[in-house]
Design an enzyme around this catalytic site. Sequence first.
Site, PDB file in Angstrom:
ATOM      1  N   GLY A  77      40.080  47.149  37.303  1.00 35.62           N
ATOM      2  CA  GLY A  77      40.429  48.020  38.200  1.00 35.62           C
ATOM      3  C   GLY A  77      40.034  47.317  39.697  1.00 35.62           C
ATOM      4  O   GLY A  77      41.039  47.817  40.620  1.00 35.62           O
ATOM      5  N   GLY A 206      40.321  48.894  31.567  1.00 35.70           N
ATOM      6  CA  GLY A 206      40.071  49.072  30.014  1.00 35.70           C
ATOM      7  C   GLY A 206      38.658  49.543  29.713  1.00 35.70           C
ATOM      8  O   GLY A 206      38.591  50.513  28.851  1.00 35.70           O
ATOM      9  N   HIS A 207      37.583  49.200  30.563  1.00 36.45           N
ATOM     10  CA  HIS A 207      36.266  49.543  30.026  1.00 36.45           C
ATOM     11  C   HIS A 207      36.055  51.257  30.514  1.00 36.45           C
ATOM     12  O   HIS A 207      34.900  51.586  30.107  1.00 36.45           O
ATOM     13  CB  HIS A 207      35.182  48.706  30.648  1.00 36.45           C
ATOM     14  N   CYS A 331      21.827  51.773  47.402  1.00 35.71           N
ATOM     15  CA  CYS A 331      20.450  51.350  47.994  1.00 35.71           C
ATOM     16  C   CYS A 331      20.778  49.955  48.805  1.00 35.71           C
ATOM     17  O   CYS A 331      20.901  49.017  48.231  1.00 35.71           O
ATOM     18  CB  CYS A 331      19.520  50.684  46.614  1.00 35.71           C
TER      19      CYS A 331
HETATM   20  C1  LIG Z   1      35.371  51.737  37.764  1.00 34.23           C
HETATM   21  C2  LIG Z   1      36.246  51.977  38.836  1.00 34.23           C
HETATM   22  C3  LIG Z   1      36.888  50.812  39.501  1.00 34.23           C
HETATM   23  C4  LIG Z   1      36.647  49.229  39.295  1.00 34.23           C
HETATM   24  O1  LIG Z   1      37.319  49.129  38.084  1.00 34.23           O
HETATM   25  P1  LIG Z   1      36.735  47.812  37.226  1.00 34.23           P
HETATM   26  O2  LIG Z   1      37.505  47.595  36.107  1.00 34.23           O
HETATM   27  O3  LIG Z   1      35.171  47.749  36.809  1.00 34.23           O
HETATM   28  O4  LIG Z   1      36.718  46.486  38.315  1.00 34.23           O
HETATM   29  C5  LIG Z   1      37.782  51.016  40.692  1.00 34.23           C
HETATM   30  N1  LIG Z   1      38.125  52.337  40.896  1.00 34.23           N
HETATM   31  C6  LIG Z   1      37.406  53.232  40.192  1.00 34.23           C
HETATM   32  C7  LIG Z   1      38.013  54.757  40.739  1.00 34.23           C
HETATM   33  C8  LIG Z   1      36.579  53.194  39.202  1.00 34.23           C
HETATM   34  O5  LIG Z   1      36.132  54.195  39.070  1.00 34.23           O
END
Ligand SMILES: *Cc1c(COP(=O)(O)O)cnc(C)c1O
Length: 390
Positions: A77, A206-207, A331
Amino acid sequence: MNSEAKLRKVYLDHSATTPVEPQVVDVMIPYLKDKFGNASSIHSFGREAKVALEDAREAIARFINAEAREIYFTSGGTESNNMAIKGAAWLLRDKGNHIISSKAEHHAVLYTCDYLKKQGFDVTYLKPDKYGMIQPEAVADAITDKTILVSIMHANNEVGTINPVAEIGRITRGRGLLFHTDAVQSFGKLDIDIAEIPVDMLSFSGHKIYGPKGIGGLFIRKGVRLEKLLHGGAHEQNRRAGTENMPGIAGLAKAVEISAERKERDYQFVKHLRDSLFEKLQQEIPKIYLNGHPEERLYNNLNLSFEGVEGESLLLSLDLKGIAASSGSACTSGAVDPSHVLTSMNVRPELAQSSIRFTLGRNNTMEDIDYVVEILPQIVARLRAMSPLA
Ligand SMILES: *Cc1c(COP(=O)(O)O)cnc(C)c1O
């Protein structure tokens, strides 16, 4: 005897990351072992990877009603957001230097925009309403003749509020502007039909959908051009260099397939657990407040403020009991800053500091909820009794 061994573990932090589905792991393993080919190679090893790569792209495209060539794989993301926002801003800088985003975005959008500001771009960070929602009219009002790009998230990661992205997209399209949405939290949970949402770029990961970490993607509508973020090989239609992460891509496609299959079941079940948790906590604990939109909210999100209690203390106490939740607090140099999302929604600082986020998932059970309902009221009562604020 080790007391850890007996401790019940309840994971309620699915917006941070999700457990990987066993079926996802199964489809990944061959690409870590025998099917190790590079999808750019012309021999049989490479061709085998190439077929899997394009099958995965096809499956993900179908999931959002896009065309396969509109799906680009990235490392997640964060990269997708950077690729979309920097790529559009850099390409269009001669046309204009104004970008519209919001104060409630994920840091992967917020800090990308902050960085572009240092490069001479002018960024308007819209303030959401008290539910964390960006109204389409606010976007329309912020547009100037210098505006080139609007980036507004689909669903918020802290409070779950769902933005009216289809309406926002109709406005941007009417004005000939690019529209990017960070759909990392909504992807796999909400219906996303690219034919219905006039969005030009959409990020996913993906995660957050029971897939592996380090893989994600960006939908880029055909015809939309971007400046490159990564320079190198001609991978991903010459738009994102780097040998494709085949185990991750196969895993992501499987996670998408499972999300599609389970969509209705996940919605019904997880929402039921989430609503039960809220109802029972309201019965047991006085002075708790919901953050986020009461209805237009992701079905797995419950962000609550517990008046008179520090959110961080709550999290630590819950963790000692095996319960994993989170807060949006950051933090910085020893002091805990309240969440930028809650602050942007005008939540009073004390209440923002007293908030915690529960995000449920498909593997939670009603026993998990009952356990939290047994433990949390005692913790809140104890912390309130100790607190000088109470
Ligand atoms: C987790 C998240 C991201 C970042 O995604 P990653 O795959 O961890 O880099 C970006 N935007 C939102 C809204 C997220 O919840």
